[in-house]
Design an enzyme around this catalytic site. Structure first.
Site, PDB file in Angstrom:
ATOM      1  N   GLU A  17      49.526  39.346  43.944  1.00  0.00           N
ATOM      2  CA  GLU A  17      49.070  37.989  43.623  1.00  0.00           C
ATOM      3  C   GLU A  17      48.724  37.205  44.892  1.00  0.00           C
ATOM      4  O   GLU A  17      49.414  37.309  45.901  1.00  0.00           O
ATOM      5  CB  GLU A  17      50.175  37.259  42.861  1.00  0.00           C
ATOM      6  CG  GLU A  17      49.752  35.879  42.382  1.00  0.00           C
ATOM      7  CD  GLU A  17      50.642  35.385  41.262  1.00  0.00           C
ATOM      8  OE1 GLU A  17      50.645  36.024  40.187  1.00  0.00           O
ATOM      9  OE2 GLU A  17      51.335  34.388  41.469  1.00  0.00           O
ATOM     10  N   THR A  48      45.872  32.751  41.573  1.00  0.00           N
ATOM     11  CA  THR A  48      46.434  31.658  40.776  1.00  0.00           C
ATOM     12  C   THR A  48      45.446  30.488  40.680  1.00  0.00           C
ATOM     13  O   THR A  48      44.430  30.440  41.376  1.00  0.00           O
ATOM     14  CB  THR A  48      47.774  31.163  41.353  1.00  0.00           C
ATOM     15  OG1 THR A  48      47.538  30.632  42.647  1.00  0.00           O
ATOM     16  CG2 THR A  48      48.792  32.278  41.427  1.00  0.00           C
ATOM     17  N   TYR A  49      45.794  29.565  39.798  1.00  0.00           N
ATOM     18  CA  TYR A  49      44.962  28.386  39.528  1.00  0.00           C
ATOM     19  C   TYR A  49      45.775  27.183  39.958  1.00  0.00           C
ATOM     20  O   TYR A  49      46.925  27.019  39.526  1.00  0.00           O
ATOM     21  CB  TYR A  49      44.689  28.339  38.027  1.00  0.00           C
ATOM     22  CG  TYR A  49      43.513  27.500  37.606  1.00  0.00           C
ATOM     23  CD1 TYR A  49      42.210  27.926  37.836  1.00  0.00           C
ATOM     24  CD2 TYR A  49      43.717  26.299  36.929  1.00  0.00           C
ATOM     25  CE1 TYR A  49      41.129  27.171  37.414  1.00  0.00           C
ATOM     26  CE2 TYR A  49      42.628  25.540  36.492  1.00  0.00           C
ATOM     27  CZ  TYR A  49      41.345  25.984  36.738  1.00  0.00           C
ATOM     28  OH  TYR A  49      40.277  25.237  36.308  1.00  0.00           O
ATOM     29  N   ALA A  51      47.619  23.712  40.409  1.00  0.00           N
ATOM     30  CA  ALA A  51      48.186  22.832  39.385  1.00  0.00           C
ATOM     31  C   ALA A  51      47.145  21.779  39.016  1.00  0.00           C
ATOM     32  O   ALA A  51      46.446  21.245  39.871  1.00  0.00           O
ATOM     33  CB  ALA A  51      49.448  22.184  39.920  1.00  0.00           C
ATOM     34  N   ARG A 106      49.044  27.610  30.017  1.00  0.00           N
ATOM     35  CA  ARG A 106      48.989  26.182  29.692  1.00  0.00           C
ATOM     36  C   ARG A 106      49.056  25.340  30.959  1.00  0.00           C
ATOM     37  O   ARG A 106      48.386  24.319  31.091  1.00  0.00           O
ATOM     38  CB  ARG A 106      50.165  25.817  28.768  1.00  0.00           C
ATOM     39  CG  ARG A 106      50.079  24.386  28.289  1.00  0.00           C
ATOM     40  CD  ARG A 106      51.416  23.873  27.828  1.00  0.00           C
ATOM     41  NE  ARG A 106      52.364  23.809  28.935  1.00  0.00           N
ATOM     42  CZ  ARG A 106      53.624  23.462  28.821  1.00  0.00           C
ATOM     43  NH1 ARG A 106      54.112  23.157  27.638  1.00  0.00           N
ATOM     44  NH2 ARG A 106      54.425  23.426  29.880  1.00  0.00           N
ATOM     45  N   ALA A 124      48.965  27.352  25.380  1.00  0.00           N
ATOM     46  CA  ALA A 124      48.125  28.441  25.880  1.00  0.00           C
ATOM     47  C   ALA A 124      47.369  29.156  24.754  1.00  0.00           C
ATOM     48  O   ALA A 124      46.253  29.641  24.966  1.00  0.00           O
ATOM     49  CB  ALA A 124      48.983  29.429  26.666  1.00  0.00           C
ATOM     50  N   LYS A 164      51.306  33.610  20.189  1.00  0.00           N
ATOM     51  CA  LYS A 164      50.348  33.633  21.316  1.00  0.00           C
ATOM     52  C   LYS A 164      49.709  35.021  21.444  1.00  0.00           C
ATOM     53  O   LYS A 164      48.492  35.131  21.585  1.00  0.00           O
ATOM     54  CB  LYS A 164      51.109  33.238  22.587  1.00  0.00           C
ATOM     55  CG  LYS A 164      50.286  33.155  23.834  1.00  0.00           C
ATOM     56  CD  LYS A 164      50.971  32.301  24.901  1.00  0.00           C
ATOM     57  CE  LYS A 164      51.882  33.065  25.811  1.00  0.00           C
ATOM     58  NZ  LYS A 164      52.296  32.288  27.003  1.00  0.00           N
ATOM     59  N   LYS A 271      51.405  37.342  51.378  1.00  0.00           N
ATOM     60  CA  LYS A 271      52.046  38.064  52.499  1.00  0.00           C
ATOM     61  C   LYS A 271      51.683  39.547  52.395  1.00  0.00           C
ATOM     62  O   LYS A 271      52.410  40.343  51.788  1.00  0.00           O
ATOM     63  CB  LYS A 271      53.571  37.896  52.433  1.00  0.00           C
ATOM     64  CG  LYS A 271      54.041  36.468  52.698  1.00  0.00           C
ATOM     65  CD  LYS A 271      55.550  36.432  52.854  1.00  0.00           C
ATOM     66  CE  LYS A 271      56.053  35.095  53.323  1.00  0.00           C
ATOM     67  NZ  LYS A 271      55.970  34.042  52.299  1.00  0.00           N
TER      68      LYS A 271
HETATM   69  P1  FAD Z   1      52.700  28.221  26.532  1.00  0.00           P
HETATM   70  O1  FAD Z   1      52.554  29.618  26.080  1.00  0.00           O
HETATM   71  O2  FAD Z   1      51.856  27.180  25.888  1.00  0.00           O
HETATM   72  O3  FAD Z   1      54.246  27.846  26.362  1.00  0.00           O
HETATM   73  C1  FAD Z   1      54.766  26.638  26.935  1.00  0.00           C
HETATM   74  C2  FAD Z   1      55.960  26.157  26.095  1.00  0.00           C
HETATM   75  O4  FAD Z   1      55.488  25.728  24.811  1.00  0.00           O
HETATM   76  C3  FAD Z   1      57.001  27.234  25.822  1.00  0.00           C
HETATM   77  O5  FAD Z   1      58.259  26.610  25.814  1.00  0.00           O
HETATM   78  C4  FAD Z   1      56.623  27.745  24.427  1.00  0.00           C
HETATM   79  O6  FAD Z   1      57.753  28.293  23.736  1.00  0.00           O
HETATM   80  C5  FAD Z   1      56.131  26.461  23.765  1.00  0.00           C
HETATM   81  N1  FAD Z   1      55.123  26.682  22.727  1.00  0.00           N
HETATM   82  C6  FAD Z   1      54.112  27.589  22.731  1.00  0.00           C
HETATM   83  N2  FAD Z   1      53.359  27.448  21.627  1.00  0.00           N
HETATM   84  C7  FAD Z   1      53.900  26.436  20.901  1.00  0.00           C
HETATM   85  C8  FAD Z   1      53.577  25.809  19.669  1.00  0.00           C
HETATM   86  N3  FAD Z   1      52.545  26.230  18.928  1.00  0.00           N
HETATM   87  N4  FAD Z   1      54.340  24.773  19.235  1.00  0.00           N
HETATM   88  C9  FAD Z   1      55.396  24.336  19.965  1.00  0.00           C
HETATM   89  N5  FAD Z   1      55.763  24.900  21.149  1.00  0.00           N
HETATM   90  C10 FAD Z   1      55.024  25.932  21.612  1.00  0.00           C
HETATM   91  N6  FAD Z   1      50.915  27.656  36.587  1.00  0.00           N
HETATM   92  C11 FAD Z   1      49.829  27.184  37.254  1.00  0.00           C
HETATM   93  O7  FAD Z   1      49.641  25.944  37.362  1.00  0.00           O
HETATM   94  N7  FAD Z   1      48.911  28.039  37.828  1.00  0.00           N
HETATM   95  C12 FAD Z   1      49.046  29.400  37.754  1.00  0.00           C
HETATM   96  O8  FAD Z   1      48.204  30.128  38.280  1.00  0.00           O
HETATM   97  C13 FAD Z   1      50.191  29.939  37.072  1.00  0.00           C
HETATM   98  N8  FAD Z   1      50.379  31.272  36.963  1.00  0.00           N
HETATM   99  C14 FAD Z   1      51.447  31.770  36.272  1.00  0.00           C
HETATM  100  C15 FAD Z   1      51.595  33.164  36.118  1.00  0.00           C
HETATM  101  C16 FAD Z   1      52.688  33.692  35.437  1.00  0.00           C
HETATM  102  C17 FAD Z   1      52.837  35.189  35.284  1.00  0.00           C
HETATM  103  C18 FAD Z   1      53.678  32.814  34.887  1.00  0.00           C
HETATM  104  C19 FAD Z   1      54.883  33.369  34.180  1.00  0.00           C
HETATM  105  C20 FAD Z   1      53.531  31.430  35.009  1.00  0.00           C
HETATM  106  C21 FAD Z   1      52.417  30.888  35.687  1.00  0.00           C
HETATM  107  N9  FAD Z   1      52.225  29.503  35.810  1.00  0.00           N
HETATM  108  C22 FAD Z   1      51.125  29.003  36.489  1.00  0.00           C
HETATM  109  C23 FAD Z   1      53.205  28.562  35.250  1.00  0.00           C
HETATM  110  C24 FAD Z   1      52.870  28.175  33.774  1.00  0.00           C
HETATM  111  O9  FAD Z   1      51.679  27.419  33.744  1.00  0.00           O
HETATM  112  C25 FAD Z   1      54.061  27.353  33.244  1.00  0.00           C
HETATM  113  O10 FAD Z   1      55.197  28.172  33.116  1.00  0.00           O
HETATM  114  C26 FAD Z   1      53.820  26.548  31.964  1.00  0.00           C
HETATM  115  O11 FAD Z   1      54.914  25.623  31.841  1.00  0.00           O
HETATM  116  C27 FAD Z   1      53.756  27.351  30.672  1.00  0.00           C
HETATM  117  O12 FAD Z   1      52.602  28.062  30.564  1.00  0.00           O
HETATM  118  P2  FAD Z   1      52.387  29.096  29.334  1.00  0.00           P
HETATM  119  O13 FAD Z   1      51.012  29.585  29.442  1.00  0.00           O
HETATM  120  O14 FAD Z   1      53.503  30.049  29.271  1.00  0.00           O
HETATM  121  O15 FAD Z   1      52.486  28.055  28.097  1.00  0.00           O
END
Ligand code: FAD
Length: 288
Positions: A17, A48-49, A51, A106, A124, A164, A271
């Site tokens: 990454e 990554t994207y 914030a 998300r 998401a 999802k 790194k």
């Molecule tokens: P979601 O899948 O939407 O889940 C978020 C929360 O909402 C969870 O608690 C889930 O249980 C809940 N939820 C989901 N669907 C529903 C629904 N229909 N109703 C109610 N609740 C629901 N962040 C960045 O800014 N840039 C990046 O590049 C980045 N890369 C990442 C890569 C990885 C591998 C990981 C694990 C995380 C990354 N993140 C990144 C962080 C990520 O954006 C955060 O963890 C964010 O808070 C959740 O994103 P998600 O896509 O998992 O969200």
């Protein structure tokens, strides 16, 4: 190439990454990081994207550099603070660049943020549907072996994860974890719930005590006593901590492989030397 095909066609995969810079004048430095990392021949490289999507152009620029190195890029994309129009334009731009793989996220909720209206995405799964409506992409998503920090409990978290995946995910990448048993329990729960896409294990090499404080504590991941003792003993000695972190991550991968896990994403944090040393440690074991 699509990542789902790479995963299906290889016995094992190790991916890296990269994060893009916050300012444009640092872009060449990040490209040099990509070029160096590419020498270790990862199965793919994710970028990554930033914030709140403020630097979407940087992500695309780094994805192009990854492609130039002959490596498949995985472009991250977050949606929470972007309009549907903005997301469509970013995804169409990725398609025009030849990016086939997107990690649909998300994004974290900024402090004081209130969901504006239906021109935005709340979760998401909505982004996943949008991406599929715009072209033939391979789409990945995030998962949390220790439960997403906002989730009230594991039952709800796994139910939303299943929804999802059913919206069209080709694979999942896990949040980092330091105790492999956490991952094994999560993998089992996914199987019980019918979540059957490949789960790429996210491995974070902790090479400085400050990374531990900054990244790990923010993510809410738990630390096994074994690892806490390592940081306690070596945290003040940079070279020792780096070596211990690389060995710990390598051992995690070896144990995961012995237990049937074949896909690893190293949070290599720009790194190249750390990524290369882990690959070196497991070179005879990973024969993908
Ligand atoms: P979601 O899948 O939407 O889940 C978020 C929360 O909402 C969870 O608690 C889930 O249980 C809940 N939820 C989901 N669907 C529903 C629904 N229909 N109703 C109610 N609740 C629901 N962040 C960045 O800014 N840039 C990046 O590049 C980045 N890369 C990442 C890569 C990885 C591998 C990981 C694990 C995380 C990354 N993140 C990144 C962080 C990520 O954006 C955060 O963890 C964010 O808070 C959740 O994103 P998600 O896509 O998992 O969200």
């Amino acid at each position: 190439m699509k990542i789902k095909e790479i995963i299906a066609n290889r016995k094992t995969t190790v991916s890296f990454e990269v994060f893009p810079p916050k300012q444009w004048d640092k872009i060449e430095k990040t490209k040099a990081v990509v070029d160096e990392m590419a020498k270790s021949k990862p199965a793919f490289m994710s970028v990554t994207y930033g914030a709140a999507g403020t630097t979407s152009g940087f992500t695309s620029e780094i994805a192009r550099e990854i492609m130039e190195q002959g490596i498949t890029p995985l472009a991250h994309l977050t949606c929470l603070t972007s309009t549907r129009e903005k997301i469509r334009s970013v995804v169409n731009g990725m398609a025009a660049d030849g990016v086939e793989n997107i990690l649909a996220l998300r994004g974290d909720i900024p402090e004081g943020f209130e969901f504006p209206d239906d021109q935005y995405y709340e979760h998401a799964y909505q982004l996943i549907e949008e991406i599929h409506s715009l072209g033939d992409f391979c789409v990945g998503g995030a998962c949390y072996p220790e439960v997403h920090p906002e989730s009230p409990n594991r039952v709800e978290d796994i139910a939303h994860l299943k929804e999802k995946v059913d919206c069209g995910l080709d694979f999942l990448t896990s949040q980092m974890f330091f105790d492999n048993n956490v991952f094994y329990n999560f993998r089992e729960l996914c199987a019980v719930k019918g979540i059957d896409v490949p789960i790429v294990a996210g491995i974070m090499p902790i090479v400085t005590a400050s990374t531990l404080n900054r990244t790990v504590k923010l993510s809410g991941c738990s630390l096994p006593v074994k690892f806490e003792k390592i940081v306690e003993r070596f945290g003040d000695d940079n070279d020792a901590m780096k070596q211990a972190g690389i060995i710990y991550a390598s051992e995690q991968i070896i144990d995961l492989m012995a237990n049937g896990v074949n896909n690893f994403h190293i949070y290599s944090m720009n790194k190249p030397d750390v990524a290369a040393r882990i690959v070196d440690c497991i070179s005879e074991i990973i024969d993908g």
